[in-house]
Design a protein around this motif. Structure first.
Motif, PDB file in Angstrom:
ATOM      1  N   THR A 104       0.823  -1.210   0.000  1.00  0.00           N
ATOM      2  CA  THR A 104       0.000   0.000   0.000  1.00  0.00           C
ATOM      3  C   THR A 104       0.856   1.259   0.000  1.00  0.00           C
ATOM      4  N   GLU A 105       1.893   1.257   0.821  1.00  0.00           N
ATOM      5  CA  GLU A 105       2.728   2.456   0.960  1.00  0.00           C
ATOM      6  C   GLU A 105       3.618   2.691  -0.246  1.00  0.00           C
ATOM      7  N   ALA A 106       4.180   1.633  -0.796  1.00  0.00           N
ATOM      8  CA  ALA A 106       5.179   1.783  -1.863  1.00  0.00           C
ATOM      9  C   ALA A 106       4.613   1.585  -3.261  1.00  0.00           C
ATOM     10  N   GLY A 107       3.324   1.294  -3.369  1.00  0.00           N
ATOM     11  CA  GLY A 107       2.739   1.117  -4.689  1.00  0.00           C
ATOM     12  C   GLY A 107       3.090  -0.206  -5.332  1.00  0.00           C
ATOM     13  N   LEU A 108       3.369  -1.226  -4.514  1.00  0.00           N
ATOM     14  CA  LEU A 108       3.710  -2.550  -5.033  1.00  0.00           C
ATOM     15  C   LEU A 108       2.475  -3.444  -4.975  1.00  0.00           C
ATOM     16  N   THR A 109       2.641  -4.688  -5.396  1.00  0.00           N
ATOM     17  CA  THR A 109       1.547  -5.649  -5.381  1.00  0.00           C
ATOM     18  C   THR A 109       1.735  -6.621  -4.226  1.00  0.00           C
ATOM     19  N   ARG A 110       0.680  -6.809  -3.469  1.00  0.00           N
ATOM     20  CA  ARG A 110       0.775  -7.730  -2.347  1.00  0.00           C
ATOM     21  C   ARG A 110       1.168  -9.122  -2.831  1.00  0.00           C
ATOM     22  N   GLY A 111       2.152  -9.720  -2.165  1.00  0.00           N
ATOM     23  CA  GLY A 111       2.595 -11.069  -2.492  1.00  0.00           C
ATOM     24  C   GLY A 111       3.718 -11.142  -3.503  1.00  0.00           C
ATOM     25  N   GLU A 112       3.990 -10.040  -4.229  1.00  0.00           N
ATOM     26  CA  GLU A 112       5.096 -10.094  -5.188  1.00  0.00           C
ATOM     27  C   GLU A 112       6.429 -10.150  -4.441  1.00  0.00           C
ATOM     28  N   PRO A 113       7.443 -10.800  -5.004  1.00  0.00           N
ATOM     29  CA  PRO A 113       8.730 -10.917  -4.299  1.00  0.00           C
ATOM     30  C   PRO A 113       9.403  -9.550  -4.144  1.00  0.00           C
ATOM     31  N   VAL A 114       9.900  -9.282  -2.943  1.00  0.00           N
ATOM     32  CA  VAL A 114      10.645  -8.046  -2.689  1.00  0.00           C
ATOM     33  C   VAL A 114      11.941  -8.388  -1.960  1.00  0.00           C
ATOM     34  N   TRP A 115      12.926  -7.535  -2.164  1.00  0.00           N
ATOM     35  CA  TRP A 115      14.179  -7.624  -1.417  1.00  0.00           C
ATOM     36  C   TRP A 115      14.094  -6.692  -0.217  1.00  0.00           C
ATOM     37  N   HIS A 116      14.719  -7.096   0.874  1.00  0.00           N
ATOM     38  CA  HIS A 116      14.982  -6.190   1.987  1.00  0.00           C
ATOM     39  C   HIS A 116      16.476  -6.227   2.253  1.00  0.00           C
ATOM     40  N   MET A 117      17.120  -5.074   2.125  1.00  0.00           N
ATOM     41  CA  MET A 117      18.566  -4.965   2.347  1.00  0.00           C
ATOM     42  C   MET A 117      18.808  -4.011   3.511  1.00  0.00           C
ATOM     43  N   GLU A 118      19.517  -4.489   4.523  1.00  0.00           N
ATOM     44  CA  GLU A 118      19.831  -3.671   5.695  1.00  0.00           C
ATOM     45  C   GLU A 118      21.339  -3.469   5.773  1.00  0.00           C
ATOM     46  N   ARG A 119      21.764  -2.199   5.890  1.00  0.00           N
ATOM     47  CA  ARG A 119      23.196  -1.888   5.922  1.00  0.00           C
ATOM     48  C   ARG A 119      23.499  -0.809   6.964  1.00  0.00           C
ATOM     49  N   VAL A 120      24.632  -0.946   7.632  1.00  0.00           N
ATOM     50  CA  VAL A 120      25.145   0.106   8.512  1.00  0.00           C
ATOM     51  C   VAL A 120      25.887   1.115   7.639  1.00  0.00           C
ATOM     52  N   LEU A 121      25.613   2.391   7.832  1.00  0.00           N
ATOM     53  CA  LEU A 121      26.273   3.451   7.073  1.00  0.00           C
ATOM     54  C   LEU A 121      27.540   3.898   7.787  1.00  0.00           C
ATOM     55  N   LEU A 122      28.608   4.089   6.999  1.00  0.00           N
ATOM     56  CA  LEU A 122      29.907   4.477   7.551  1.00  0.00           C
ATOM     57  C   LEU A 122      30.393   5.779   6.921  1.00  0.00           C
ATOM     58  N   ALA A 123      31.157   6.537   7.695  1.00  0.00           N
ATOM     59  CA  ALA A 123      31.881   7.709   7.191  1.00  0.00           C
ATOM     60  C   ALA A 123      33.273   7.648   7.793  1.00  0.00           C
ATOM     61  N   ASP A 124      34.278   7.409   6.946  1.00  0.00           N
ATOM     62  CA  ASP A 124      35.651   7.197   7.440  1.00  0.00           C
ATOM     63  C   ASP A 124      35.683   6.090   8.488  1.00  0.00           C
ATOM     64  N   ASP A 125      34.965   5.012   8.225  1.00  0.00           N
ATOM     65  CA  ASP A 125      34.903   3.831   9.102  1.00  0.00           C
ATOM     66  C   ASP A 125      34.163   4.087  10.408  1.00  0.00           C
ATOM     67  N   GLU A 126      33.583   5.255  10.585  1.00  0.00           N
ATOM     68  CA  GLU A 126      32.772   5.532  11.773  1.00  0.00           C
ATOM     69  C   GLU A 126      31.318   5.184  11.457  1.00  0.00           C
ATOM     70  N   ARG A 127      30.679   4.416  12.321  1.00  0.00           N
ATOM     71  CA  ARG A 127      29.279   4.052  12.117  1.00  0.00           C
ATOM     72  C   ARG A 127      28.392   5.256  12.409  1.00  0.00           C
ATOM     73  N   VAL A 128      27.607   5.669  11.403  1.00  0.00           N
ATOM     74  CA  VAL A 128      26.815   6.890  11.559  1.00  0.00           C
ATOM     75  C   VAL A 128      25.332   6.685  11.274  1.00  0.00           C
ATOM     76  N   GLY A 129      24.926   5.507  10.809  1.00  0.00           N
ATOM     77  CA  GLY A 129      23.517   5.318  10.506  1.00  0.00           C
ATOM     78  C   GLY A 129      23.188   3.885  10.159  1.00  0.00           C
ATOM     79  N   LEU A 130      21.905   3.634   9.927  1.00  0.00           N
ATOM     80  CA  LEU A 130      21.407   2.305   9.598  1.00  0.00           C
ATOM     81  C   LEU A 130      20.308   2.460   8.554  1.00  0.00           C
ATOM     82  N   GLU A 131      20.432   1.719   7.456  1.00  0.00           N
ATOM     83  CA  GLU A 131      19.525   1.882   6.318  1.00  0.00           C
ATOM     84  C   GLU A 131      18.841   0.567   5.962  1.00  0.00           C
ATOM     85  N   SER A 132      17.514   0.624   5.805  1.00  0.00           N
ATOM     86  CA  SER A 132      16.733  -0.520   5.336  1.00  0.00           C
ATOM     87  C   SER A 132      16.091  -0.146   4.012  1.00  0.00           C
TER      88      SER A 132
END
Length: 252
Positions: free
Chosen positions: A128-156
């Protein structure tokens, strides 16, 4: 106290001191330490709480409260058992530019650490939120964000498998997802809806980013579309409130 004519327009009016002139002890100590921070410069080691308490003739708890606020504001950071002066905050533009571009513009080296890359049927709420179709295959990728090797965020990132079928095979998770879409798949971003709020990290998020759970975070929700208006990605990104500020150019 007159209004200081040389005060920065970005600073609190009258340096945050009320007209009646009465301020809490910790705030006065905080103002003194702020001057000391300017003198020490980035990476400078701050005196111990005990030394600061003796210097300003206050209780250690008063110093502790001042330091807590300066840590939350990103002016100081912990290093081992000591406290040092932090560098300037990273400025991230509110635009369709990638995190990589924003960090590189400030002379820092961007990076990411992959936490997980999963594939599952799209749930109704995401559809509903992203305009996709219910049940269709989706990827979820989660990554820690770095700046000069310093952890500064988290992205999904959530994206339909149909748009990026080989994400698990030919994408380097340490690189820019936007560059991958554009350079490898020929997909260009058209527009996006974005919402920003202030939150506290969950215990899991705080552990991944390496921050105390009480540290305020800037949370950005984004739903992006390509140049033909088709759904592209739904992103949830946590940024450390003490390490980031956001900029935007506003037109009529």
């Amino acid at each position: 106290m007159d209004y200081p004519n040389d005060q920065s327009p970005g600073a609190p009016v009258r340096s945050g001191i009320p007209e009646h002139g009465r301020i809490p002890k910790y705030y006065a100590v905080k103002a003194h330490i702020a001057v000391l921070i300017e003198e020490l410069g980035e990476g400078g080691l701050l005196p111990t709480e005990r030394d600061l308490a003796e210097k300003y003739e206050v209780a250690r708890e008063t110093v502790r409260q001042a330091l807590r606020e300066l840590l939350l504001e990103g002016k100081l950071r912990r290093q081992g058992r000591g406290t040092v002066v932090a560098g300037p905050k990273l400025e991230q533009p509110l635009s369709l530019a990638s995190y990589t571009e924003g960090v590189r513009r400030q002379g820092r080296t961007p990076g990411r650490t992959l936490i997980s890359l999963d594939r599952f049927p799209c749930p109704q709420a995401l559809a509903t939120e992203a305009g996709l179709t219910r049940g269709e295959p989706v990827w979820h990728m989660e990554r820690v964000l770095l700046a000069d090797d310093e952890r500064v965020g988290l992205e999904s990132t959530y994206v339909a498998v149909a748009r990026v079928p080989d994400l698990d095979r030919d994408f380097d998770p340490d690189s820019s997802f936007y560059a991958y879409l554009h350079d490898r798949l020929g997909i260009a971003f058209g527009d996006a809806d974005e919402r920003i709020e202030t939150v506290l990290a969950t215990p899991r998020e705080a552990l991944l980013i390496g921050t105390p759970p009480a540290l305020p975070m800037l949370l950005i929700h984004r739903v992006s579309r390509d140049t033909r208006g088709r759904p592209l990605e739904r992103v949830r990104t946590l940024y450390r409130g003490d390490r980031f500020s956001f900029t935007a150019h506003l037109g009529r």
